[in-house]
Design an enzyme around this catalytic site. Structure first.
Site, short mmCIF file in Angstrom:
data_model
loop_
_atom_site.label_atom_id
_atom_site.label_comp_id
_atom_site.label_asym_id
_atom_site.label_seq_id
_atom_site.Cartn_x
_atom_site.Cartn_y
_atom_site.Cartn_z
N SER A 135 0.85 -1.20 0.00
CA SER A 135 0.00 0.00 0.00
C SER A 135 0.89 1.24 0.00
O SER A 135 2.04 1.19 0.45
CB SER A 135 -0.86 0.00 1.27
N TYR A 145 -0.96 -0.88 10.42
CA TYR A 145 -1.25 -1.25 9.02
C TYR A 145 -0.09 -0.81 8.12
O TYR A 145 0.42 -1.57 7.30
CB TYR A 145 -2.57 -0.61 8.58
N1 LIG Z 1 -8.79 -0.79 -0.80
C1 LIG Z 1 -7.76 0.03 -0.69
O1 LIG Z 1 -7.89 1.27 -0.73
C2 LIG Z 1 -6.39 -0.54 -0.54
C3 LIG Z 1 -5.32 0.34 -0.70
C4 LIG Z 1 -4.02 -0.14 -0.61
C5 LIG Z 1 -3.82 -1.48 -0.35
N2 LIG Z 1 -4.87 -2.32 -0.17
C6 LIG Z 1 -4.56 -3.73 0.09
O2 LIG Z 1 -5.12 -4.51 -0.95
C7 LIG Z 1 -5.40 -5.81 -0.47
C8 LIG Z 1 -6.84 -6.16 -0.84
O3 LIG Z 1 -7.68 -5.22 -0.22
P1 LIG Z 1 -9.13 -4.92 -0.75
O4 LIG Z 1 -9.30 -3.48 -0.55
O5 LIG Z 1 -9.31 -5.49 -2.11
O6 LIG Z 1 -9.99 -5.72 0.36
P2 LIG Z 1 -11.48 -6.33 0.36
O7 LIG Z 1 -12.27 -5.75 -0.76
O8 LIG Z 1 -11.96 -6.17 1.76
O9 LIG Z 1 -11.22 -7.88 0.08
C9 LIG Z 1 -10.41 -8.62 0.96
C10 LIG Z 1 -10.31 -10.05 0.45
O10 LIG Z 1 -9.46 -10.75 1.36
C11 LIG Z 1 -10.16 -11.88 1.92
N3 LIG Z 1 -9.73 -12.02 3.30
C12 LIG Z 1 -9.85 -11.11 4.31
N4 LIG Z 1 -9.39 -11.64 5.46
C13 LIG Z 1 -8.95 -12.90 5.16
C14 LIG Z 1 -8.39 -13.96 5.93
N5 LIG Z 1 -8.19 -13.84 7.26
N6 LIG Z 1 -8.06 -15.11 5.30
C15 LIG Z 1 -8.28 -15.26 3.98
N7 LIG Z 1 -8.81 -14.30 3.19
C16 LIG Z 1 -9.16 -13.13 3.79
C17 LIG Z 1 -11.64 -11.52 1.78
O11 LIG Z 1 -12.50 -12.64 1.67
P3 LIG Z 1 -13.15 -13.36 2.99
O12 LIG Z 1 -13.69 -12.24 3.85
O13 LIG Z 1 -14.18 -14.30 2.47
O14 LIG Z 1 -12.03 -14.09 3.62
C18 LIG Z 1 -11.63 -10.78 0.42
O15 LIG Z 1 -11.61 -11.73 -0.64
C19 LIG Z 1 -5.14 -5.78 1.03
O16 LIG Z 1 -3.88 -6.35 1.28
C20 LIG Z 1 -5.14 -4.29 1.38
O17 LIG Z 1 -4.34 -4.02 2.49
C21 LIG Z 1 -6.14 -1.88 -0.27
#
Ligand SMILES: NC(=O)c1ccc[n+]([C@@H]2O[C@H](COP(=O)([O-])OP(=O)(O)OC[C@H]3O[C@@H](n4cnc5c(N)ncnc54)[C@H](OP(=O)(O)O)[C@@H]3O)[C@@H](O)[C@H]2O)c1
Length: 248
Positions: A135, A145
């Site tokens: 991130s 985080y």
């Molecule tokens: N969104 C942003 O603005 C942003 C920015 C920078 C970086 N990121 C990073 O991008 C990545 C994805 O984030 P996102 O925003 O796409 O999140 P999201 O929409 O909340 O999706 C998270 C995914 O991870 C799975 N997950 C969560 N906890 C888990 C666990 N304990 N074991 C296995 N699977 C798990 C969830 O499915 P289940 O709940 O079914 O397990 C879901 O498929 C993360 O690493 C986040 O830190 C996000």
């Protein structure tokens, strides 16, 4: 030969965008997350649309048992995407330490163990690619985080150098704010984030896959976030910390 990719956190947000983009490029997929019904629905949708083979692994990556299930599925993959992640509300020091330990297992231990498993196979085969989703937060001192993501960035930069001659590349993706359910899940207040800071998950993934093909160590989608990363890494740390503290 058909390439195979394993994507963690593939049912929502960035991971889901990776799964769709890779299937459209002909990859067979292994999708990992906790909710089996949702995984199965995503797998059915993707395999019907793109005609690729999709396997699902329901596993909580913050648990030892769940992580072992995912490690077993790494066998023979060409591309690993460590994407699954979450965040807990509240600043470290006020949160429950058991919840923090579980977060550390998901955000650091899981990608470390999966990278180890994939890397060893890829190096012995002489080819393979890994994307770790970090991130922009990694470039600023902003709580646990950001610290987890900084760990991923630091390790990934070294891994990409260390294993380049073995035919394995490691690209660390550092997105800014991406419009998805991530922020809702952590009950984050997002009204104060300017519109220009929001990114589209499909575009973030397209940029990451371009950078992956070029073997780039760091992928920072969009010129505006690249500029912010340069500032965060060159301005005095005291100033960067004060600006970061003003954020959410
Ligand atoms: N969104 C942003 O603005 C942003 C920015 C920078 C970086 N990121 C990073 O991008 C990545 C994805 O984030 P996102 O925003 O796409 O999140 P999201 O929409 O909340 O999706 C998270 C995914 O991870 C799975 N997950 C969560 N906890 C888990 C666990 N304990 N074991 C296995 N699977 C798990 C969830 O499915 P289940 O709940 O079914 O397990 C879901 O498929 C993360 O690493 C986040 O830190 C996000």
């Amino acid at each position: 030969m058909t390439q195979r990719a394993l994507v963690t956190g593939a049912t929502a947000g960035i991971g889901h965008a990776f799964a769709r983009a890779l299937a459209s490029r002909g990859y067979d997929l292994v999708l990992v997350s906790r909710d089996l019904a949702r995984l199965q629905a995503v797998a059915d949708q993707i395999s019907t649309k793109h005609g690729v083979e999709v396997t699902v692994v329901s596993a909580d990556l913050s648990s030892h048992v769940g992580l072992a299930k995912a490690v077993a599925a790494v066998d023979g993959i060409d591309l690993l995407i460590n994407n699954a992640g979450s965040s807990i509300a509240g600043w470290f020091g006020k949160t429950d330490i058991a919840a923090e330990e579980s977060q550390l297992d998901l955000m650091v231990r899981a990608p470390m163990v999966l990278t180890d498993a994939a890397l060893k196979q890829m190096v012995s085969r002489g080819s393979g690619k890994i994307i770790n989703v970090a991130s922009m937060a990694a470039f600023t001192p902003r709580g646990i985080y950001a610290a987890h993501k900084a760990w991923l960035v630091n390790l990934g930069l070294w891994l990409n150098l260390q294993y380049a001659d073995s035919g394995v590349t490691v690209t660390t993706l550092c997105p800014g704010f991406v419009h998805i359910e991530f922020h809702q899940r952590m009950n984050a207040k997002t009204d104060d984030i300017p519109r220009w800071m929001w990114l589209d998950a499909d575009k973030v993934v397209a940029a990451a896959l371009r950078d992956l093909e070029r073997g780039k160590a760091l992928s920072i989608p969009t010129a505006r976030y690249k500029a912010l990363a340069v500032l965060a890494r060159t301005l005095p740390i005291g100033l960067v910390s004060r600006v970061a503290k003003k954020g959410r």
